[in-house]
Design an enzyme around this catalytic site. Structure first.
Site, PDB file in Angstrom:
ATOM      1  N   TYR A 141       0.959  -1.264  -0.071  1.00  0.00           N
ATOM      2  CA  TYR A 141      -0.171  -0.124  -0.011  1.00  0.00           C
ATOM      3  C   TYR A 141       0.746   1.269  -0.024  1.00  0.00           C
ATOM      4  O   TYR A 141       0.402   2.375  -0.349  1.00  0.00           O
ATOM      5  CB  TYR A 141      -1.074  -0.025   1.305  1.00  0.00           C
ATOM      6  CG  TYR A 141      -2.225  -0.567   1.028  1.00  0.00           C
ATOM      7  CD1 TYR A 141      -2.431  -1.834   0.635  1.00  0.00           C
ATOM      8  CD2 TYR A 141      -3.369  -0.083   1.343  1.00  0.00           C
ATOM      9  CE1 TYR A 141      -3.735  -2.461   0.246  1.00  0.00           C
ATOM     10  CE2 TYR A 141      -4.723  -0.466   1.216  1.00  0.00           C
ATOM     11  CZ  TYR A 141      -4.864  -1.638   0.694  1.00  0.00           C
ATOM     12  OH  TYR A 141      -6.198  -2.480   0.680  1.00  0.00           O
ATOM     13  N   LYS A 192       2.906 -15.406   1.880  1.00  0.00           N
ATOM     14  CA  LYS A 192       3.021 -16.152   0.797  1.00  0.00           C
ATOM     15  C   LYS A 192       4.446 -16.504   0.594  1.00  0.00           C
ATOM     16  O   LYS A 192       5.364 -15.970  -0.551  1.00  0.00           O
ATOM     17  CB  LYS A 192       2.516 -15.226  -0.284  1.00  0.00           C
ATOM     18  CG  LYS A 192       2.419 -15.873  -1.813  1.00  0.00           C
ATOM     19  CD  LYS A 192       1.428 -17.110  -1.713  1.00  0.00           C
ATOM     20  CE  LYS A 192       1.347 -17.700  -3.058  1.00  0.00           C
ATOM     21  NZ  LYS A 192       0.667 -18.848  -3.068  1.00  0.00           N
ATOM     22  N   ASP A 224      -3.524 -18.072   0.209  1.00  0.00           N
ATOM     23  CA  ASP A 224      -4.558 -19.051  -0.812  1.00  0.00           C
ATOM     24  C   ASP A 224      -5.134 -20.045  -0.009  1.00  0.00           C
ATOM     25  O   ASP A 224      -6.341 -19.901   0.245  1.00  0.00           O
ATOM     26  CB  ASP A 224      -3.763 -19.532  -2.162  1.00  0.00           C
ATOM     27  CG  ASP A 224      -2.675 -20.098  -1.976  1.00  0.00           C
ATOM     28  OD1 ASP A 224      -2.207 -20.165  -0.802  1.00  0.00           O
ATOM     29  OD2 ASP A 224      -2.223 -20.859  -3.051  1.00  0.00           O
ATOM     30  N   ASP A 248      -6.466  -6.801   4.010  1.00  0.00           N
ATOM     31  CA  ASP A 248      -7.622  -6.246   3.256  1.00  0.00           C
ATOM     32  C   ASP A 248      -8.612  -7.106   2.828  1.00  0.00           C
ATOM     33  O   ASP A 248      -9.681  -7.427   3.064  1.00  0.00           O
ATOM     34  CB  ASP A 248      -7.139  -5.325   2.209  1.00  0.00           C
ATOM     35  CG  ASP A 248      -8.219  -4.501   1.458  1.00  0.00           C
ATOM     36  OD1 ASP A 248      -8.978  -3.922   2.160  1.00  0.00           O
ATOM     37  OD2 ASP A 248      -8.230  -4.720   0.402  1.00  0.00           O
ATOM     38  N   ASP A 252     -12.420  -8.853   4.510  1.00  0.00           N
ATOM     39  CA  ASP A 252     -13.826  -8.811   3.844  1.00  0.00           C
ATOM     40  C   ASP A 252     -14.611 -10.208   3.575  1.00  0.00           C
ATOM     41  O   ASP A 252     -15.647 -10.648   3.995  1.00  0.00           O
ATOM     42  CB  ASP A 252     -13.624  -8.313   2.423  1.00  0.00           C
ATOM     43  CG  ASP A 252     -13.899  -6.664   2.117  1.00  0.00           C
ATOM     44  OD1 ASP A 252     -13.799  -6.059   3.030  1.00  0.00           O
ATOM     45  OD2 ASP A 252     -14.382  -6.324   0.986  1.00  0.00           O
TER      46      ASP A 252
END
Ligand code: IPM
Ligand code: MG
Length: 369
Positions: A141, A192, A224, A248, A252
């Protein structure tokens, strides 16, 4: 001592839901002796319209001087065509960065009354209670260099930088381990590391830090797989810690497990424990101005504010119990409505929470947020 709280309604449904949260704060001030001074300022698209910039100097100065910030939501189609620096989201990111709010706590707690409202089977989500600790001021970000450049052959190329220093990983790691200590002592770090060097370092630092927290069971999961596990068997998680962008996305996903993204609060804290509190949902321009938005995520953000920045777990617990009581009575905004419940609008929901607050002694319920 009186606490200063800066109220930033923002855009879309922001002003409507924040108005209900302010009712709760004013009630606690007038009826429970909570010493607060409320100030209002502009951020996001509302600030762009009034001043030309999404984060005016005045707003930033007020935010720096406040003990806590309560924010609604920013953004909307009206401002999407603006250059990046003037987009509403920049106001939010600018606040996070300027106030050093590196630790973002996003609880996903399923109220038993809402098990039927989830798109997942009730038995998969019943009893869900997990906390996502998202790094909020670093990673892709904010990494530099970033931009869109034109190559020699005339083709354009977009680029961003994923970067984390050891110290940044360590400080968010500490918050996550401490959070796990106050809960069920299990922490899953999501990365990851099979592909990204940055994640490799992340995993190494988390593992090293884990030695200082022998009472917390640390595990690692690739992002994942973690996404799949969240919808397959979400109750396996207690606390998850991850980077800005993975957090982020995962938050959600976790929100939807609880029936509606309209239920989830968040806290963004800096090293001194000062913070900004906001619902994790966005500005929902499609329903703005219609009086049907769910104010509960913002009201529950007030509970987090009371707990984390004002040192009032008793009042935080009272707000959380009042929300539960209103749900018990079958009141629902459209996003959480199911058969046999009573649909209400934003203001009616806020008023019902305030009325329910009057029915409680203030007891610290050891709330999970
Ligand atoms: C969030 C939002 C923000 C983010 C946007 C509005 C910049 O999606 O708080 O999750 O990406 O962090
Ligand atoms: Mg988001």
């Amino acid at each position: 001592m009186s606490h200063k709280i800066l109220i930033l309604p923002g855009d879309g449904i922001g002003p409507e839901i924040v108005a209900e949260a302010v009712k709760v704060l004013e009630h606690l001030r007038d009826r429970r002796g909570l010493q607060v001074e409320l100030e209002h300022a502009l951020v996001g698209g509302a600030a762009v319209d009034a001043t030309g910039t999404p984060l005016p100097e005045e707003t930033l100065a007020l935010a720096r001087a406040a003990d806590a910030v309560l924010l609604g939501a920013v953004g909307g189609p009206r401002w999407e065509g603006l250059e990046r620096e003037r987009r509403p989201e920049r106001g939010l990111l600018g606040l996070r960065s300027a106030l050093g709010l590196f630790a973002n706590l996003r609880p996903a707690l399923l109220y038993p009354q809402l098990a039927q409202a989830s798109t997942l089977k009730a038995e998969v989500v019943a009893g869900l209670d997990l906390m996502i600790v998202r790094e909020l001021t670093g990673g892709i970000y904010f990494g530099r260099p970033r931009g869109i450049r034109t190559l020699e052959n005339g083709e354009r190329e977009g680029f961003n930088t994923l970067v984390y220093r050891e110290s940044e990983i360590e400080r968010i790691g500490r918050v996550a381990f401490e959070t796990a200590r106050r809960r069920h002592h299990r922490l899953c770090s999501v990365d990851k590391a099979n592909v990204l060097e940055c994640s490799e370092l992340w995993r190494e630092v988390m593992t090293r830090l884990g030695e200082a927290y022998p009472d917390v069971e640390l595990s690692h999961m690739y992002v994942d797989n973690a996404t799949m596990q969240l919808v397959r068997a979400p109750k396996q998680f207690d606390v998850m810690v991850t980077t800005n962008m993975f957090g982020d996305i995962l938050s959600d996903c976790a929100a939807m497990l609880t029936g509606s993204i309209g239920m989830l609060p968040s806290a963004s804290l800096n090293a001194e424990g000062r913070g900004m509190y906001e619902p994790i949902h966005g500005s929902a321009p499609d329903i703005a101005g219609r009086g049907i938005a769910n104010p509960l995520a913002t009201i529950l953000s007030v509970a987090m504010l009371l707990r984390h920045s004002l040192g009032r777990p008793d009042l935080a617990g009272a707000v959380e119990q009042a929300v539960a009581r209103v749900l018990d009575r079958g009141l629902r905004t459209p996003d959480i409505a199911t058969a046999g419940t009573r649909q209400v609008g934003t203001a009616e929901m806020g008023d019902a929470v305030v009325a329910a607050l009057d029915e409680f002694e203030h007891t610290d319920t050891g709330g999970r947020t």
